[in-house]
Structure formats: structure tokens, C-alpha cells
Design a protein around this motif. Structure first.
Motif, PDB file in Angstrom:
ATOM      1  N   VAL A 263      38.498  40.880  74.659  1.00 24.91           N
ATOM      2  CA  VAL A 263      37.278  39.868  74.749  1.00 24.91           C
ATOM      3  C   VAL A 263      36.218  40.405  74.359  1.00 24.91           C
ATOM      4  CG1 VAL A 263      35.412  38.195  75.072  1.00 24.91           C
ATOM      5  CG2 VAL A 263      37.731  38.139  76.431  1.00 24.91           C
ATOM      6  N   LEU A 264      36.535  41.016  72.990  1.00 22.85           N
ATOM      7  CA  LEU A 264      34.889  41.512  72.213  1.00 22.85           C
ATOM      8  C   LEU A 264      33.774  40.666  71.757  1.00 22.85           C
ATOM      9  CD1 LEU A 264      37.212  44.439  69.948  1.00 22.85           C
ATOM     10  CD2 LEU A 264      36.656  44.113  72.188  1.00 22.85           C
TER      11      LEU A 264
ATOM     12  N   GLY B  77      23.750  50.494  69.872  1.00 23.52           N
ATOM     13  CA  GLY B  77      24.644  49.673  69.003  1.00 23.52           C
ATOM     14  C   GLY B  77      25.368  50.263  68.089  1.00 23.52           C
ATOM     15  N   ALA B  78      25.398  51.398  67.643  1.00 25.53           N
ATOM     16  CA  ALA B  78      26.207  52.302  66.634  1.00 25.53           C
ATOM     17  C   ALA B  78      27.522  52.983  68.002  1.00 25.53           C
ATOM     18  CB  ALA B  78      25.557  53.969  66.213  1.00 25.53           C
ATOM     19  N   VAL B  79      26.509  53.031  69.210  1.00 25.93           N
ATOM     20  CA  VAL B  79      27.569  53.397  70.222  1.00 25.93           C
ATOM     21  C   VAL B  79      28.794  52.192  70.549  1.00 25.93           C
ATOM     22  CG1 VAL B  79      27.910  54.689  72.562  1.00 25.93           C
ATOM     23  CG2 VAL B  79      26.524  55.879  71.286  1.00 25.93           C
ATOM     24  N   ALA B  80      28.340  51.271  70.850  1.00 23.86           N
ATOM     25  CA  ALA B  80      29.179  49.907  71.527  1.00 23.86           C
ATOM     26  C   ALA B  80      29.705  49.602  70.425  1.00 23.86           C
ATOM     27  CB  ALA B  80      28.088  48.471  71.215  1.00 23.86           C
ATOM     28  N   ALA B  81      29.678  49.481  68.625  1.00 25.00           N
ATOM     29  CA  ALA B  81      30.686  49.099  67.398  1.00 25.00           C
ATOM     30  C   ALA B  81      31.839  50.347  67.820  1.00 25.00           C
ATOM     31  CB  ALA B  81      29.700  49.180  66.490  1.00 25.00           C
ATOM     32  N   ARG B  82      31.088  51.698  67.713  1.00 25.93           N
ATOM     33  CA  ARG B  82      32.923  52.350  68.282  1.00 25.93           C
ATOM     34  C   ARG B  82      32.962  52.371  68.819  1.00 25.93           C
ATOM     35  NH1 ARG B  82      35.993  54.279  65.348  1.00 25.93           N
ATOM     36  NH2 ARG B  82      34.146  55.283  63.652  1.00 25.93           N
TER      37      ARG B  82
ATOM     38  N   LEU C 221      38.546  49.798  71.179  1.00 25.42           N
ATOM     39  CA  LEU C 221      39.296  49.388  72.224  1.00 25.42           C
ATOM     40  C   LEU C 221      40.027  48.552  71.407  1.00 25.42           C
ATOM     41  CD1 LEU C 221      36.601  48.080  74.571  1.00 25.42           C
ATOM     42  CD2 LEU C 221      39.146  49.530  74.842  1.00 25.42           C
ATOM     43  N   ALA C 222      39.783  47.881  70.341  1.00 24.84           N
ATOM     44  CA  ALA C 222      40.647  46.779  69.155  1.00 24.84           C
ATOM     45  C   ALA C 222      42.183  48.108  69.432  1.00 24.84           C
ATOM     46  CB  ALA C 222      39.754  46.818  68.001  1.00 24.84           C
TER      47      ALA C 222
END
Length: 426
Positions: free
Chosen positions: A43-44, A97-102, A107-108
Motif C-alpha cells: 500500500v502506497l 516529502g522528497a524522502v517519502a517519494a523516493r 518499494l514499488a
């Protein structure tokens, strides 16, 4: 119903609350889930509703192995057990936010062919997952974001530009997850419910081009950092386009939209003995000018019985824009500015009350969702020594409605189906 001031205000608030409640992920999400998978579920998610959407998935699938990460705005978190919740900044992005996106991209990329990637998306996702494309820095994208917010560009235009400066949006998350199955559950906050625009479309193909992004920058005369201008000019790596085999045919499901919220408000209005009409769920334009148009419709209803005779309520949604023209702008979001423009155009007309607010509970970057205007708003403003026209010119609507005690404050609603406007005509 008798429409004195107190009754009219309560009625408007009931309509707003009904619209917000209709988009609560805890109520509406479960029915849109795919069949329970046999394999792993990742889940993302990104957006102001991402955390409560993740909690709704956990509640609906208590026996399904879940893991993952979602990012939401600071203060919009919600307790979860198996899915990690990160928080970052909105509307101006930050490093979190940049860290979370990376991390979500990584994970994907680890998902396999038998896995399900469930992506939960809602308004605000673009800013919350601002991950610069190669060669750009976060500071570059922060400067772009500030320029976009002050430009007067529509959300469709803003996100076209964002998609061409991003390593996350414009289909890139789905491309990273290939060959896993990707299902997106979305709460729409954009006019027209365009999946490429909601959070800048991380899981759907991007039909727009670098050339279109450059044209928009030139049209709005945006002064952008040199690295950004060079990146747009080089056009080195286009976003995934329709037909890209990594994305296939996207499985994209709306769990709530602006129209469903307006329909819920209309039903609540009928319960109060008010005839509702939905003027549209995708009204756009300069906020104060949209307010002027809506005032004209309200006056027509009161004076001529068109498009409905009183007592009635005129409902609309969408997303207006504000072009910052004042050298030192004051406080207030687009709903406050639209409401003040409407109030000035009504010019003390009797028997008209108006509520305008953002369904996420935050109008722009303020603490209020919006405000209510009454037939005596301008008279009370004058008595308080406030010049409503000067405040509108200075983008300082918050000062007027705060001084009069007419702000609508809800706190974070944990959903977001964009702007809500209701004009009650007695």
C-alpha cells in the motif's frame, strides 16, 4: 423553513458538513477495493487523505498481509497498524516529502509479478511527493511551486509543469512497480476528475509534453531557476505516455468526487425544505471573478425566480485561482477571496447568505476552511472600519471575515473534494 440569520447560517453549515461526510474514506473506500489478492499487498499513497485512506484499507482487510508507506500533510495523520504514515509540507514542499517519494519508488520497484500495489491518492499529493528529476534540486522545485501558486494558472496547468520536473509523478510510480498489478483508489479534488491531474498522476500515463510545459511557463511569464529552464528546454526524458507497456490499462477507481459531495449537499438541502440546484462541479477562473458571477445568479434567483425561485440554494464546486497582484499580499485563501468578491457584487442585497470553503478544512494555508457572508456583512465591515474593496485588492479576505467572526473552522477533515460553495437565497 423560516430563514432568519441564525437559521440560514446553520443550514449552510449543514450542507457543507454533508458534502464533507460524503467523501469520508472510512465510509466509502471499502466498496471500491479489488478482490482480496492471494499474494502480497503493498500500500502506497499520497495526499491529505492518505493516512485515513490507509486506515480504511486496514479495517476492510484485517486478514490480508499489508505493508507500505503513505505520505500526508503535517497534522493530517491518522493511526494505522501495518502501513507506515509519513508527513510532509503542503503547499510548499520540503525534504520530508522528497524522502517519502523516493522510498515509495524503491518499494514499488521491489514488487513482483504476483503482488498488488494499491495506490491511495488524494488532493495535495503533488506537493507532498515533490521529488526532483535528475539534475534538479529540491530548492528548484520549491521556487517553481511558489511561482505556480502566484501565477493564476489552473491546477491542470500547474500539474502539467510539475510532471515534467518530477521523478515520481506522470506515471513514473506505476512504471517503477511493473510488472506488479497496480490499482489506484482516488479522491478527486480537481475539475473534471482527470487522473493525470490528481497528485500529478503517479500511476497513469501522461499525455502532456515538455513543449506544453514550456508554453505554459512562457504564457504566465514565470521567472524560474536556471536549472529548471534548462531541464524543460533539454526535454531529455519524457514521462511515460499512453501505450507504455509498463503501465498497461490503468485500474483507476474514484471513491469520492466533487459531484458526489454536491449531490450529498443537495439531498441535505431538500431535507431542510430548500430547492437545490447544482451549477457545476468544475467551475474555474479567477476567484473574485467567479464570486461576481455567482452573485449575479443569486440576484437573478431572488429577483426573477431563475434559475430557481426562492427559497433555494445554489451549489457549486471546482477550483478557482488567485493571481497575486499586491506587492505585499495579506492573508486568505481562494475561497475567502471568491466569497469577498461575491459579497461585494451582492452589495448588501437582502435575503442572501453564502458559504464558501475548502473541503479539506484548510483554505490555502490558513487555519479556516472558509467563511460565511450574510446580507449585513458589508455593513458590519464598514462599522468595524474595514474597506472591503481594499482588502480584496490586497488579497486580505481573512482579515475581514476573521474580524467579523464569520470564519468556518473545522480543522483537517481528512478528505478533499475541492472547493464547496453554497448560496442560500430566501
Amino acid at each position: 423553513m423560516a430563514l432568519d440569520d441564525a437559521t440560514a447560517r446553520r443550514a449552510l453549515r449543514r450542507l457543507f458538513d454533508a458534502a464533507v461526510a460524503s467523501a469520508d474514506p472510512r465510509v466509502v473506500l471499502a466498496r471500491h477495493l479489488p478482490e482480496k489478492p492471494s499474494g502480497r499487498v503493498l500500500v502506497l499513497g499520497a495526499g491529505k487523505s492518505a493516512a485515513v485512506m490507509a486506515a480504511a484499507v486496514e479495517a476492510a482487510w484485517p486478514d490480508v498481509p499489508l505493508s507500505g508507506l503513505v505520505v500526508t500533510r503535517y497534522g493530517h495523520g491518522y493511526p494505522t497498524q501495518r502501513i507506515e504514515v509519513a508527513e510532509s509540507s503542503h503547499p510548499v514542499p520540503d525534504e520530508a516529502g522528497a524522502v517519502a517519494a523516493r522510498r515509495m519508488l524503491d518499494l514499488a520497484a521491489a514488487a513482483g509479478p504476483g503482488d498488488l500495489v494499491l495506490f491511495l491518492v488524494s488532493g495535495g499529493g503533488s506537493s507532498l511527493t515533490t521529488l526532483p528529476a535528475p539534475g534538479l534540486a529540491l530548492a528548484d522545485l520549491i521556487a517553481v511551486n511558489k511561482a505556480l501558486l502566484a501565477s493564476g494558472a489552473t491546477i491542470h496547468e500547474m500539474n502539467c509543469i510539475r510532471r515534467h520536473l518530477s521523478a515520481f509523478s506522470g506515471g513514473r510510480l506505476a512504471a517503477a512497480a511493473h510488472p506488479a498489478r497496480v490499482v489506484t483508489l482516488a479522491i478527486s479534488d480537481v475539475p473534471g476528475d482527470d487522473p493525470t491531474v490528481i497528485a500529478s498522476g503517479p500511476t497513469v500515463p501522461d499525455p502532456s509534453t515538455f513543449e506544453q510545459a514550456r508554453t505554459l511557463v512562457a504564457h504566465y511569464r514565470m521567472a524560474l531557476p536556471g536549472a529548471v529552464t534548462a531541464h524543460l528546454a533539454d526535454a531529455a526524458e519524457e514521462s511515460p505516455k499512453p501505450g507504455d507497456p509498463r503501465l498497461g490499462t490503468p485500474d483507476y477507481r474514484f471513491i469520492a468526487t466533487p459531484l458526489t459531495a454536491l449531490e450529498a449537499a443537495a439531498e441535505a438541502a431538500r431535507g431542510l425544505g430548500l430547492a437545490p440546484i447544482i451549477l457545476g462541479d468544475a467551475l474555474e477562473g479567477e476567484a473574485r471573478e467567479v464570486g461576481t458571477v455567482l452573485a449575479g445568479i443569486a440576484l437573478s434567483a431572488r429577483q426573477h425566480g431563475h434559475p430557481l425561485p426562492a427559497p433555494c440554494v445554489l451549489l457549486s464546486g471546482g477550483e478557482t485561482t488567485v493571481t497575486i497582484r499586491a506587492e505585499k499580499p495579506g492573508r486568505g485563501g481562494r475561497n475567502g477571496e471568491c466569497l469577498l468578491g461575491c459579497t461585494l457584487a451582492l452589495a448588501d442585497a437582502p435575503g442572501v447568505w453564502t458559504l464558501m470553503g475548502d473541503t479539506d478544512g484548510i483554505d490555502g494555508s490558513e487555519e479556516n476552511a472558509g467563511a460565511i457572508a450574510a446580507p449585513d456583512t458589508l455593513a458590519r465591515a464598514r462599522a468595524a472600519g474595514l474597506d472591503a474593496r481594499a482588502l480584496l485588492a490586497g488579497h486580505d479576505s481573512h482579515r475581514l471575515f476573521s474580524t467579523l467572526g464569520d470564519l468556518v473552522t473545522t480543522g483537517p477533515t481528512l478528505t478533499n473534494v475541492n472547493d464547496f460553495r453554497a448560496i442560500l437565497v430566501a
